[in-house]
Motif scaffolding. Structure first.
Motif, PDB file in Angstrom:
ATOM      1  N   GLY A 152       0.790  -1.228   0.000  1.00  0.00           N
ATOM      2  CA  GLY A 152       0.000   0.000   0.000  1.00  0.00           C
ATOM      3  C   GLY A 152       0.820   1.275   0.000  1.00  0.00           C
ATOM      4  N   LEU A 153       2.039   1.222  -0.522  1.00  0.00           N
ATOM      5  CA  LEU A 153       2.862   2.433  -0.573  1.00  0.00           C
ATOM      6  C   LEU A 153       2.247   3.443  -1.545  1.00  0.00           C
ATOM      7  CD1 LEU A 153       6.408   0.795  -0.820  1.00  0.00           C
ATOM      8  CD2 LEU A 153       5.461   1.978   1.166  1.00  0.00           C
ATOM      9  N   PRO A 154       2.296   4.728  -1.222  1.00  0.00           N
ATOM     10  CA  PRO A 154       1.832   5.757  -2.158  1.00  0.00           C
ATOM     11  C   PRO A 154       2.895   5.961  -3.241  1.00  0.00           C
ATOM     12  CG  PRO A 154       2.662   6.770  -0.154  1.00  0.00           C
ATOM     13  CD  PRO A 154       2.719   5.289   0.078  1.00  0.00           C
ATOM     14  N   VAL A 155       2.752   5.278  -4.351  1.00  0.00           N
ATOM     15  CA  VAL A 155       3.820   5.222  -5.342  1.00  0.00           C
ATOM     16  C   VAL A 155       3.567   6.121  -6.543  1.00  0.00           C
ATOM     17  CG1 VAL A 155       4.409   2.862  -4.690  1.00  0.00           C
ATOM     18  CG2 VAL A 155       2.792   3.241  -6.565  1.00  0.00           C
ATOM     19  N   ARG A 156       4.658   6.527  -7.159  1.00  0.00           N
ATOM     20  CA  ARG A 156       4.642   7.082  -8.503  1.00  0.00           C
ATOM     21  C   ARG A 156       5.037   5.944  -9.434  1.00  0.00           C
ATOM     22  NH1 ARG A 156       7.794  12.694  -8.987  1.00  0.00           N
ATOM     23  NH2 ARG A 156       6.886  12.463 -11.052  1.00  0.00           N
ATOM     24  N   VAL A 157       4.458   5.875 -10.600  1.00  0.00           N
ATOM     25  CA  VAL A 157       4.658   4.747 -11.506  1.00  0.00           C
ATOM     26  C   VAL A 157       5.398   5.205 -12.760  1.00  0.00           C
ATOM     27  CG1 VAL A 157       3.491   3.002 -12.903  1.00  0.00           C
ATOM     28  CG2 VAL A 157       2.613   3.569 -10.638  1.00  0.00           C
ATOM     29  N   PHE A 158       6.386   4.401 -13.160  1.00  0.00           N
ATOM     30  CA  PHE A 158       7.169   4.680 -14.356  1.00  0.00           C
ATOM     31  C   PHE A 158       7.152   3.459 -15.269  1.00  0.00           C
ATOM     32  CE2 PHE A 158       8.862   7.203 -10.893  1.00  0.00           C
ATOM     33  CZ  PHE A 158       8.953   8.469 -11.445  1.00  0.00           C
ATOM     34  N   ASP A 159       7.297   3.702 -16.565  1.00  0.00           N
ATOM     35  CA  ASP A 159       7.249   2.609 -17.530  1.00  0.00           C
ATOM     36  C   ASP A 159       8.463   1.693 -17.431  1.00  0.00           C
ATOM     37  OD1 ASP A 159       4.825   3.461 -18.547  1.00  0.00           O
ATOM     38  OD2 ASP A 159       5.747   4.685 -20.126  1.00  0.00           O
ATOM     39  N   ASP A 160       9.621   2.259 -17.086  1.00  0.00           N
ATOM     40  CA  ASP A 160      10.837   1.459 -17.080  1.00  0.00           C
ATOM     41  C   ASP A 160      11.869   2.082 -16.145  1.00  0.00           C
ATOM     42  OD1 ASP A 160      11.929   3.657 -18.566  1.00  0.00           O
ATOM     43  OD2 ASP A 160      11.249   2.719 -20.420  1.00  0.00           O
ATOM     44  N   PHE A 161      12.997   1.378 -15.971  1.00  0.00           N
ATOM     45  CA  PHE A 161      14.048   1.849 -15.070  1.00  0.00           C
ATOM     46  C   PHE A 161      14.664   3.148 -15.569  1.00  0.00           C
ATOM     47  CE2 PHE A 161      14.448  -2.844 -14.104  1.00  0.00           C
ATOM     48  CZ  PHE A 161      13.899  -2.755 -12.840  1.00  0.00           C
TER      49      PHE A 161
END
Length: 287
Positions: free
Chosen positions: A200-209
């Motif tokens: 349940g971390l409030p994350v930002r999402v990215f497509d790749d490293f």
């Protein structure tokens, strides 16, 4: 060791030299090396005196070579007392069997079997530069390391199946609590799925490293948690300051909650299996 961009030559024979293998779960010892006794940050954050003492003993017993070859001048960030700097720049013969690189790219970094391997195939991937996090790598260096990390993940997945990747990204301020134990950046590559999203971390999402690593400095956390589950996006959250945060969750998921502490549960047998399997067939990482 498997050198990237070249066919493996004698890698298994070199890395399977286990005449100095330490039996059971006792920390390794070697009298022919100088000992680094600087405690990792996480040793100060453990909840129990037993954990603190165990980690303290492990670090006292983990060694660095008496003479580490100085890297070329293009590597301005090297720490003589750092494990991963030693692994990057010392010869295999100067390192204990478990610290010898399985994969090496002289321009990018190394991958070694993870101490505290919950499962076979668990490796740590560290850049050649001594900086505290993957996001902290210079622009001209980070792309090469991301490429190296991606190729290592491909190799581990070929041998062991889909992998989870995570990083306890160290904060820039040494006074802050943090999840990482070492101040040299390293990513964890571990076969399996562990439902890190359920934390349940409030994350930002990215497509790749690469996109994650290129986040503008002003938008970054001072310390962070990063993970990518198999076939998923890269997720990025602020560090919660809990020692070995993801390892604690994975250990609990595997039904062995105490095993998060690599000093107490190094899992030597799984480390040996990682080394043997990843050096027993021709590498698919090379260009």
């Amino acid at each position: 060791m498997v050198a990237l961009g070249a066919n493996r030559a004698g890698g298994s024979g070199r890395l399977d030299r286990t005449g100095d293998v330490i039996p059971g779960n006792s920390p390794a010892r070697c009298s022919s090396f100088h000992v680094s006794r600087t405690l990792p940050e996480c040793a100060l954050l453990d909840e129990t005196p037993a954990c603190h003492t165990s980690r303290q003993q492990m670090l006292a017993d983990r060694v660095r070579p008496t003479s580490m070859a100085r890297p070329p001048h293009r590597w301005p960030a090297v720490d003589d007392d750092c494990l991963f700097c030693a692994v990057n720049h010392a010869s295999d013969e100067a390192l204990e069997w478990y610290d010898r690189p399985i994969f090496r790219d002289p321009e990018a970094g190394v991958a070694i079997a993870a101490l505290g391997s919950f499962v076979p195939g668990y490796v740590l991937v560290a850049p050649a530069w001594h900086l505290s996090s993957v996001q902290g790598l210079p622009t001209g260096v980070v792309s090469g390391f991301i490429d190296f990390l991606t190729r290592v993940v491909d190799q581990v997945e070929t041998a062991f199946g889909p992998c989870t990747v995570f990083e306890h990204g160290s904060c820039r301020s040494s006074e802050r609590r943090r999840s990482a134990c070492l101040t040299h950046a390293h990513a964890h590559v571990i076969p399996g799925r562990y439902s890190l999203g359920s934390l349940g971390l409030p994350v930002r999402v990215f497509d790749d490293f690469a996109t994650f690593a290129a986040l503008p400095v002003q938008d970054r956390f001072d310390g962070y948690l990063m993970y990518r589950e198999p076939d998923g996006p890269v997720c990025y959250a602020e560090d919660l300051g809990v020692s070995q945060y993801f390892r604690r969750h994975i250990a609990a998921t595997l039904g062995a909650a105490d095993d998060w502490d690599y000093a107490v549960f190094p899992h030597w047998d799984n480390m040996r299996l990682s080394i043997r399997e990843l050096t027993s067939t021709p590498t698919r990482i090379g260009i």
